[in-house]
Design a protein around this motif. Sequence first.
Motif, PDB file in Angstrom:
ATOM      1  N   PHE A 191       0.850  -1.195   0.000  1.00 40.76           N
ATOM      2  CA  PHE A 191       0.000   0.000   0.000  1.00 40.76           C
ATOM      3  C   PHE A 191       0.885   1.244   0.000  1.00 40.76           C
ATOM      4  CE2 PHE A 191      -3.207  -2.713   2.443  1.00 40.76           C
ATOM      5  CZ  PHE A 191      -3.990  -2.946   1.314  1.00 40.76           C
ATOM      6  N   ARG A 192       0.623   2.147  -0.934  1.00 40.01           N
ATOM      7  CA  ARG A 192       1.330   3.415  -1.003  1.00 40.01           C
ATOM      8  C   ARG A 192       0.325   4.559  -0.931  1.00 40.01           C
ATOM      9  NH1 ARG A 192       4.196  -0.022  -4.424  1.00 40.01           N
ATOM     10  NH2 ARG A 192       6.435  -0.135  -3.956  1.00 40.01           N
ATOM     11  N   GLY A 193       0.763   5.673  -0.361  1.00 37.98           N
ATOM     12  CA  GLY A 193      -0.130   6.822  -0.264  1.00 37.98           C
ATOM     13  C   GLY A 193       0.253   7.772   0.843  1.00 37.98           C
ATOM     14  N   HIS A 194       0.832   7.229   1.914  1.00 35.01           N
ATOM     15  CA  HIS A 194       1.279   8.099   3.003  1.00 35.01           C
ATOM     16  C   HIS A 194       2.472   8.944   2.535  1.00 35.01           C
ATOM     17  CE1 HIS A 194      -1.201   7.204   6.429  1.00 35.01           C
ATOM     18  NE2 HIS A 194      -1.016   5.893   6.309  1.00 35.01           N
ATOM     19  N   GLY A 195       2.521  10.168   3.023  1.00 35.95           N
ATOM     20  CA  GLY A 195       3.589  11.079   2.649  1.00 35.95           C
ATOM     21  C   GLY A 195       4.725  11.115   3.638  1.00 35.95           C
ATOM     22  N   ASP A 196       4.645  10.306   4.671  1.00 32.85           N
ATOM     23  CA  ASP A 196       5.695  10.260   5.683  1.00 32.85           C
ATOM     24  C   ASP A 196       5.720   8.849   6.270  1.00 32.85           C
ATOM     25  OD1 ASP A 196       7.686  10.982   7.466  1.00 32.85           O
ATOM     26  OD2 ASP A 196       6.660  12.784   8.194  1.00 32.85           O
ATOM     27  N   SER A 197       6.615   8.643   7.206  1.00 36.83           N
ATOM     28  CA  SER A 197       6.791   7.356   7.857  1.00 36.83           C
ATOM     29  C   SER A 197       5.478   6.789   8.398  1.00 36.83           C
ATOM     30  CB  SER A 197       7.785   7.531   9.010  1.00 36.83           C
ATOM     31  OG  SER A 197       7.854   6.384   9.808  1.00 36.83           O
ATOM     32  N   VAL A 198       5.250   5.482   8.202  1.00 34.34           N
ATOM     33  CA  VAL A 198       4.106   4.791   8.795  1.00 34.34           C
ATOM     34  C   VAL A 198       4.563   4.283  10.162  1.00 34.34           C
ATOM     35  CG1 VAL A 198       2.436   2.927   8.562  1.00 34.34           C
ATOM     36  CG2 VAL A 198       3.244   4.142   6.526  1.00 34.34           C
ATOM     37  N   ASP A 199       4.077   4.935  11.227  1.00 37.19           N
ATOM     38  CA  ASP A 199       4.622   4.674  12.555  1.00 37.19           C
ATOM     39  C   ASP A 199       3.888   3.592  13.325  1.00 37.19           C
ATOM     40  OD1 ASP A 199       6.771   6.417  12.447  1.00 37.19           O
ATOM     41  OD2 ASP A 199       5.528   8.136  12.928  1.00 37.19           O
ATOM     42  N   GLN A 200       2.596   3.416  13.070  1.00 36.28           N
ATOM     43  CA  GLN A 200       1.876   2.342  13.745  1.00 36.28           C
ATOM     44  C   GLN A 200       0.684   1.920  12.884  1.00 36.28           C
ATOM     45  OE1 GLN A 200       0.293   2.954  17.822  1.00 36.28           O
ATOM     46  NE2 GLN A 200       1.528   1.203  18.420  1.00 36.28           N
ATOM     47  N   LEU A 201       0.309   0.660  13.013  1.00 38.66           N
ATOM     48  CA  LEU A 201      -0.848   0.144  12.282  1.00 38.66           C
ATOM     49  C   LEU A 201      -1.549  -0.895  13.131  1.00 38.66           C
ATOM     50  CD1 LEU A 201       0.178  -2.880  11.246  1.00 38.66           C
ATOM     51  CD2 LEU A 201       1.288  -1.544   9.480  1.00 38.66           C
ATOM     52  N   CYS A 202      -2.823  -1.117  12.824  1.00 42.24           N
ATOM     53  CA  CYS A 202      -3.555  -2.199  13.486  1.00 42.24           C
ATOM     54  C   CYS A 202      -4.712  -2.643  12.601  1.00 42.24           C
ATOM     55  CB  CYS A 202      -4.041  -1.798  14.876  1.00 42.24           C
ATOM     56  SG  CYS A 202      -5.097  -0.351  14.944  1.00 42.24           S
ATOM     57  N   TRP A 203      -5.024  -3.918  12.692  1.00 39.74           N
ATOM     58  CA  TRP A 203      -6.134  -4.506  11.960  1.00 39.74           C
ATOM     59  C   TRP A 203      -7.434  -4.307  12.729  1.00 39.74           C
ATOM     60  CZ3 TRP A 203      -5.683  -6.735   7.164  1.00 39.74           C
ATOM     61  CH2 TRP A 203      -4.395  -7.083   6.730  1.00 39.74           C
ATOM     62  N   THR A 256      -3.775   2.719   9.418  1.00 40.66           N
ATOM     63  CA  THR A 256      -2.376   3.098   9.614  1.00 40.66           C
ATOM     64  C   THR A 256      -2.298   4.551  10.079  1.00 40.66           C
ATOM     65  OG1 THR A 256      -2.243   3.670   7.250  1.00 40.66           O
ATOM     66  CG2 THR A 256      -1.476   1.486   7.905  1.00 40.66           C
ATOM     67  N   ALA A 257      -1.297   4.816  10.903  1.00 40.40           N
ATOM     68  CA  ALA A 257      -1.042   6.169  11.403  1.00 40.40           C
ATOM     69  C   ALA A 257       0.320   6.626  10.905  1.00 40.40           C
ATOM     70  CB  ALA A 257      -1.073   6.184  12.930  1.00 40.40           C
ATOM     71  N   SER A 258       0.370   7.878  10.441  1.00 36.79           N
ATOM     72  CA  SER A 258       1.599   8.384   9.839  1.00 36.79           C
ATOM     73  C   SER A 258       1.941   9.774  10.352  1.00 36.79           C
ATOM     74  CB  SER A 258       1.438   8.427   8.310  1.00 36.79           C
ATOM     75  OG  SER A 258       2.520   9.103   7.693  1.00 36.79           O
ATOM     76  N   GLY A 259       3.208  10.118  10.194  1.00 42.75           N
ATOM     77  CA  GLY A 259       3.661  11.459  10.505  1.00 42.75           C
ATOM     78  C   GLY A 259       3.190  12.504   9.511  1.00 42.75           C
ATOM     79  N   ASP A 260       2.473  12.094   8.457  1.00 42.34           N
ATOM     80  CA  ASP A 260       1.982  13.049   7.448  1.00 42.34           C
ATOM     81  C   ASP A 260       0.658  13.710   7.843  1.00 42.34           C
ATOM     82  OD1 ASP A 260       0.058  11.088   7.068  1.00 42.34           O
ATOM     83  OD2 ASP A 260       0.655  10.574   5.032  1.00 42.34           O
TER      84      ASP A 260
END
Length: 320
Positions: free
Chosen positions: A65-77, A87-91
């Motif tokens: 999966f692509r689309g975030h503009g910064d680091s993907v720092d945490q995710l959960c199902w 997903t949570a990102s610094g963007d």
Amino acid sequence: MASYLENMQNYFKNNGKTREFAAHSSKVHSVDWNSDGRKLASGSYDKTVNVFHLDRDRLSKDVTFRGHGDSVDQLCWHPKHPDQLVTASGDKTIRLWDARTNKSVATVNTKGENINICWSPDGNTIAVGNKDDLITFIDAKTHRSRVDQQYNFEVNEISWNNDGDMFFLTSGQGSIHILSYPELKTLHVLNAHPANCICIEFDPKGKYFATGSADALVSLWDISELVCVRMISRLDWPVRTMSFSHDGQMLASASEDLIIDISVVETGQKIAEVPCESPTFTVSWNPKKPLLAFACDDKNDRDRDRDAGTVKLFGLPGDH
């Protein structure tokens, strides 16, 4: 009759192999199994998310999966839906993804750089925390913010309890803040550690939760009594990540130590330790079997690029 400790020690003697799988071009920040244990997701500093499927003793990549503009720092199902991921990102966004359609379902703009995220047990709400200690509760269906909660202390990790009627925060002051949900009124503040309280995990059986701290200790708490029942003290560095096994009887803890500690929940005794080449910042037990996914830092003095972007599995059959 052999004890649980002896049974699992014997199990890992025969199934204690660690295998690594190429996943990203740089450090993996977060790994998590889906609800049926068939898919593993990883989020990385390289701004991407990978979804793998588990085929017996190996991981095969399904989609990136692509689309975030910064680091993907945490995710959960999603706690119940095996194909929905957040997903949570610094963007300053969170993204929801569907592993069936291989695309982003929604992008939700937030008020800061996001560092932690969790899903409510009923799947209706997503909570996301940012670097400014603001927690935002988002409706998982409409993707709209329900409420913001600003805190005047460092919030490190967030989680609902298994029943979904309480919300927990770990703080830089070493305390655990327990709020009613959905009212978000403070019920208790537990002085858990003398140092920064970093991470929190709930066991799948609803009996315990565990916290990890900068004091290198893991504390295990009885949920009904809100008392600390034991401490695990085998690590030497701040405890960054923990995970309970599918049966609620094992706890994996990791840090900048070059091992992952696996203990019996009821006694704190060591079952196994998993050697690592570099610090470990994310671990996740499979929800159906004793199989541990983890990822390490991509920098160490001995071999700088050895762990760059790899996801690892411990609990695989050894070579016989």
